[in-house]
Write an enzyme that holds these catalytic residues in place. Structure first.
Site, PDB file in Angstrom:
ATOM      1  N   GLU A 164       0.792  -1.230   0.000  1.00 42.70           N
ATOM      2  CA  GLU A 164       0.000   0.000   0.000  1.00 42.70           C
ATOM      3  C   GLU A 164       0.827   1.285   0.000  1.00 42.70           C
ATOM      4  O   GLU A 164       0.849   2.030   0.995  1.00 42.70           O
ATOM      5  CB  GLU A 164      -0.970  -0.004   1.186  1.00 42.70           C
ATOM      6  CG  GLU A 164      -1.892  -1.206   1.171  1.00 42.70           C
ATOM      7  CD  GLU A 164      -3.006  -1.114   2.190  1.00 42.70           C
ATOM      8  OE1 GLU A 164      -2.954  -0.236   3.067  1.00 42.70           O
ATOM      9  OE2 GLU A 164      -3.954  -1.901   2.098  1.00 42.70           O
ATOM     10  N   GLU A 348      -5.804  -8.477   0.069  1.00 40.37           N
ATOM     11  CA  GLU A 348      -6.501  -8.136   1.316  1.00 40.37           C
ATOM     12  C   GLU A 348      -7.938  -7.790   1.022  1.00 40.37           C
ATOM     13  O   GLU A 348      -8.239  -7.027   0.103  1.00 40.37           O
ATOM     14  CB  GLU A 348      -5.887  -6.897   1.995  1.00 40.37           C
ATOM     15  CG  GLU A 348      -4.665  -7.175   2.801  1.00 40.37           C
ATOM     16  CD  GLU A 348      -4.124  -5.913   3.479  1.00 40.37           C
ATOM     17  OE1 GLU A 348      -4.923  -5.041   3.888  1.00 40.37           O
ATOM     18  OE2 GLU A 348      -2.891  -5.814   3.573  1.00 40.37           O
TER      19      GLU A 348
HETATM   20  C1  GCO Z   1      -4.071  -1.808   5.215  1.00 38.79           C
HETATM   21  C2  GCO Z   1      -3.071  -2.711   5.754  1.00 38.79           C
HETATM   22  C3  GCO Z   1      -3.497  -3.483   6.951  1.00 38.79           C
HETATM   23  C4  GCO Z   1      -4.722  -3.000   7.680  1.00 38.79           C
HETATM   24  C5  GCO Z   1      -5.983  -3.416   7.004  1.00 38.79           C
HETATM   25  C6  GCO Z   1      -7.231  -2.935   7.690  1.00 38.79           C
HETATM   26  O1  GCO Z   1      -4.734  -2.156   4.263  1.00 38.79           O
HETATM   27  O2  GCO Z   1      -4.212  -0.698   5.712  1.00 38.79           O
HETATM   28  O3  GCO Z   1      -2.536  -3.556   4.806  1.00 38.79           O
HETATM   29  O4  GCO Z   1      -2.366  -3.355   7.731  1.00 38.79           O
HETATM   30  O5  GCO Z   1      -4.736  -3.484   8.959  1.00 38.79           O
HETATM   31  O6  GCO Z   1      -6.015  -2.918   5.719  1.00 38.79           O
HETATM   32  O7  GCO Z   1      -7.253  -1.549   7.747  1.00 38.79           O
END
Ligand code: GCO
Length: 435
Positions: A164, A348
């Site tokens: 990210e 994710e």
């Molecule tokens: C993100 C990260 C994770 C977070 C998840 C929930 O996407 O910000 O990869 O570390 O915990 O996304 O917010």
């Protein structure tokens, strides 16, 4: 109920994801900018930090058992730069020993290791040197990646440079919500470029070492106008350019989007154009993180002239709207506009849901996952080459600025006893994957 495994092609990878700072506990690691950010009053909702987290540093064997027992094929994890190189430069063999054992543990359990080199623990020494604002970060990051690769790369199924970059650069240097907590457009603009330069430099270095199956994980968030006005449409377009186009366009050799360059361009490092070729290294896959959409209203203030509004859809514990069709939209849009035939992974997707009296009861999460698996399948039906789906997260864990309040896990964590208790969603995956 979740869809059945046979709704997806043979070889489709199902996995669970975590990250180092959020679960490990930082004992014996070097200090990172997250430690100092969390130690600063007002930054974290419950004033907590990642020093104990889920004590995965000690409890990892039982955590990997939970991944295997649910029937997952793969485990997505990250390596803490501050643990591997406490001063940002020099390898600490003990830090690498931990990841060596962890990866062996995955292999022993038949799990494919999906590595993310960087999920946000910048060593404090590098942060003090300007961190992502300093061009030197690109070479330092490539050194870190090659040091990790030299030790565990022989057993890694797939590796992402960064998790990210929007969060690393924009959320952290412009919005100020994550470490280093800056609100500075000059710093943010430089970070927006250097994070990509670091990625390209690391990919080139890793390829020279023979690494294969290399990618990057980007997050995408639907940006809708808050009303029908042309000004709201412009606000949403600008946010979309910053969030959803900046990184993927540069990575695919399509240049930075004009709507974002309008505000960021004047602050970019000199001769940034000369870096664009190195940034656009060929990739083997792209990771897509998707959670929600936001509404954007015009704001008469300074660029980007946009204010985020809360929308009407049902929300998670994070107050994030639930909109599964956004995942189909991004997967199809990416393939159509940017990535072509490049394999995609949903790296994710997940929801935070507060624990009730029965901590195993999370039927709403099961429904959320089912809807997003169907949304993934819908993109595949439209011809998009999606190779896998990772649920965020295996465990309840440290949710950054929100502290330990939001619970994203398939497995409940009691932060006093560190007891792990699988929730209904874990059992739903177990039924789906182990049949
Ligand atoms: C993100 C990260 C994770 C977070 C998840 C929930 O996407 O910000 O990869 O570390 O915990 O996304 O917010």
């Amino acid at each position: 109920m979740l869809p059945s495994r046979s709704d997806f092609p043979a070889g489709f990878t199902f996995g669970a994801a975590t990250s180092a700072y959020q679960i490990e506990g930082t004992a014996v690691a070097g200090l990172s900018h997250w430690d100092s950010f969390a130690a600063t009053p007002g930054n974290i909702a419950d004033d907590s930090d990642g020093s104990r987290a889920c004590d995965h540093l000690n409890l990892w064997p039982q955590d990997l058992d939970l991944v295997r027992d649910a029937g997952f094929d793969a485990y997505r994890f990250s390596t803490s730069w501050a643990r591997v190189m406490p001063d940002g430069l020099t390898v600490n063999p003990d830090g690498l020993d931990f990841y060596d054992r962890l990866v062996d543990g995955m292999v022993e359990r038949g799990l494919k290791p999906f590595l993310t080199f960087y999920h946000w623990e910048l060593p404090a020494a590098l942060a003090a040197n300007g961190g992502w604002q300093n061009r030197d970060i690109a070479a330092r990051f490539a050194d870190f990646c090659t040091a990790v690769h030299a030790r565990i790369g022989d057993r890694i199924a797939s590796a992402a440079t960064l998790n990210e970059p929007w969060c690393i650069a924009w959320l952290s240097h412009f919005l100020g919500h994550h470490a280093p907590g800056l609100r500075d457009i000059h710093a943010a603009s430089r970070a927006m470029h250097h994070v990509l330069l670091a990625h390209g430099t690391a990919i080139r270095a890793l390829r020279a070492e023979g690494a294969t199956s290399l990618g990057i994980v980007l997050n995408f968030e639907t940006c809708h106008p808050a009303d029908d006005s042309p000004a709201a449409a412009r606000a949403a377009e600008t946010q979309d350019a910053i969030y959803n186009q900046w990184f993927i366009r540069a990575l695919m050799g399509q240049g930075y989007p004009d709507a974002a360059l309008e505000g960021i361009g004047p602050h970019l490092p000199d001769r940034w154009q000369a870096d664009m070729e190195l940034i656009a290294q060929p990739l083997d896959w792209l990771g897509v993180n998707y959670y929600t959409r936001k509404l954007h209203a015009p704001d008469p203030g300074l660029w980007p002239h946009a204010a985020e509004l809360s929308g009407p859809l049902p929300k998670t514990q994070m107050d994030w709207e639930i909109r599964p069709e956004g995942l189909t939209e991004f997967l199809t849009r990416l393939a159509r506009d940017h990535t072509g035939n490049l394999p995609l992974y949903v790296t994710e997707n997940g929801m935070a849901l507060g624990a009730g009296p029965d901590v195993t009861q999370d039927d709403r999460r099961v429904e959320f996952i089912a809807d997003h698996l169907r949304a993934t399948r819908a993109a595949m039906d439209q011809g998009v080459d999606v190779r896998g789906f990772f649920y965020w997260s295996l465990l309840d864990n440290y949710e950054w600025g929100w502290g330990y309040g939001p619970r994203f896990g398939l497995v409940h964590v009691d932060y006093d006893t560190m007891a792990r208790t699988p929730k209904a969603s874990w059992h739903a995956f177990h039924r789906m994957l182990r049949g």
